[in-house]
Motif scaffolding. Sequence first.
Motif, PDB file in Angstrom:
ATOM      1  N   ARG A 158       1.679   4.729  -3.192  1.00 46.29           N
ATOM      2  CA  ARG A 158       1.219   6.040  -2.718  1.00 46.29           C
ATOM      3  C   ARG A 158       2.358   7.051  -2.740  1.00 46.29           C
ATOM      4  N   LEU A 159       3.554   6.612  -2.343  1.00 44.05           N
ATOM      5  CA  LEU A 159       4.702   7.521  -2.345  1.00 44.05           C
ATOM      6  C   LEU A 159       5.174   7.811  -3.766  1.00 44.05           C
ATOM      7  N   GLU A 172      -1.765   5.258   6.358  1.00 43.84           N
ATOM      8  CA  GLU A 172      -2.166   6.663   6.277  1.00 43.84           C
ATOM      9  C   GLU A 172      -1.269   7.529   7.146  1.00 43.84           C
ATOM     10  N   VAL A 198       2.092   7.850   5.135  1.00 43.34           N
ATOM     11  CA  VAL A 198       1.994   8.623   3.888  1.00 43.34           C
ATOM     12  C   VAL A 198       1.780  10.097   4.174  1.00 43.34           C
ATOM     13  N   LEU A 221       0.811  -1.221   0.000  1.00 42.11           N
ATOM     14  CA  LEU A 221       0.000   0.000   0.000  1.00 42.11           C
ATOM     15  C   LEU A 221       0.846   1.273   0.000  1.00 42.11           C
ATOM     16  N   ILE A 222       1.968   1.246   0.711  1.00 46.20           N
ATOM     17  CA  ILE A 222       2.776   2.463   0.863  1.00 46.20           C
ATOM     18  C   ILE A 222       3.524   2.813  -0.412  1.00 46.20           C
ATOM     19  N   GLU A 254       3.262   7.890  -6.345  1.00 47.87           N
ATOM     20  CA  GLU A 254       2.263   8.822  -6.873  1.00 47.87           C
ATOM     21  C   GLU A 254       2.538  10.244  -6.406  1.00 47.87           C
ATOM     22  N   ARG A 255       3.095  10.381  -5.210  1.00 43.40           N
ATOM     23  CA  ARG A 255       3.412  11.712  -4.686  1.00 43.40           C
ATOM     24  C   ARG A 255       4.728  12.263  -5.215  1.00 43.40           C
ATOM     25  N   GLU A 268      -4.034  -0.378   7.461  1.00 42.66           N
ATOM     26  CA  GLU A 268      -4.420   0.783   6.656  1.00 42.66           C
ATOM     27  C   GLU A 268      -4.236   2.087   7.425  1.00 42.66           C
TER      28      GLU A 268
END
Length: 455
Positions: free
Chosen positions: A43-44, A157, A160, A39-40, A46-47, A153
């Motif tokens: 997300r990173l 959060e 992130v 999950l992490i 994408e950032r 989860e």
Amino acid sequence: MPVGGGGVPHGESGGATLKIFISHGGKGKDGCVDEALRLIEPRLVERGYDVFTDVEKLRAGDSWHDVLYEEMYLCDAAIVLLGPVTIAESQWVRREADVLMGRHIVRSLRTVLPVFLGTQDTQAARKRGFNALLMLQAELGNRKPLPEGGEVEQFVEWVVAEFAPVVEPVGDRPFHAWVKRVAAFLTTSRRNNFDTVTEAAAQLSCSHDEMLHVRAKVGAEMFLAHLILRAGSITREGSADSPLPRAVAALRAGLDGRQLEHLAEEILPGWVDPDDAVPFAPVSSAGETARRPVVLLHAYDEWTAGQHIRRALYNEPDSFQLGRLPDPQEMPVDERAPAEDLLDACLAALRKVFGVPPQMPLNEHTVQARERIRDYLVINAADWRLQDVATVVNTLHGWFSWLIVILLTPEGRPVEDELRSLELTRAVSVGLPVGAEQRAYSLKTRLDAAVQPAG
């Protein structure tokens, strides 16, 4: 007098993208760690971060160890994911934690985020040598409460949220370097007084989401630096009440006077429209500097020309030399033709721009174009007949074809027929919105006042 580009310290990261190192026990050891990693990482990415997770392969043989340690010593932030099996069995994760915490203790790595998943047994972690990570997690929890309930989860959060989005134009490395120089001041200010950066963001009227990014542990200064440079457009687009002076003043408790002055100089050219700045750094289709460039700038003051140059070159240190002429009233009165007086004044200014000794001839044989420094000459066309200006400019370009000549034309661009008759059809015209020059200079005076001690 020739004027060179200003300079300030660079940021900590040497690359164009911030690197994140994620230490974990390897797939299949702890299901909660596998899920968190799954999950992490996206997300990173994408950032806007460069995320390194493939540590298991690099642990397989001695030939890979150097690469693994290089990743740990070059990363800008690290995450350590720990589950019960990893804590009990993984020697490598403990070694990686020691390296990362060693960098953190000596302040060469500001951010290490330990994440203990699937266990509340701190005693086992202490016995296995993870005490430093436990202490760091407790410290982080005091600042920002850890998730309750231990759901993966929720921890994802929590992690992130500590990474602000990277706002970086793709392929625009010079602009990235400019942002890093601004961010370096913010990093210093935040280190000296944490509240100064959030107060500066508040002065910029940042939204709730933007304030969350400014409070992040990683990338916050880069994120805010982009907002600061973007704020210059307010001045260009018509507002005389820029928030930039108030934002800079908010940093007083974290920066000394000289640092504040350098920061103000660094961010001021942000008011210039980047499209308007393009002609001030002309490049031919082959990638070489354009020949015989002329820019007609619809402005009154030479300062405005300098601001456009700085924006075109992203305010890169030691990137240009600009020659200015003396006021015509200060020039000696003689019986020569005005064009001869103008040419002599231009050559005197260019001698300083090119760095030519007083007794050395100044011509195409003694002066050559420099690879990393652009040469500029600004002439206020309102002070001379346009015919004389064109004659001098064409003469200078016969000797120094790379010289970028900026003609201030406060009354507007000459008509095409006149430019054609003067052999200046190559000139590129740059106009400014009504009142933009005055608003920009007012912004300069307000920034100058903002960096001065109160009282």
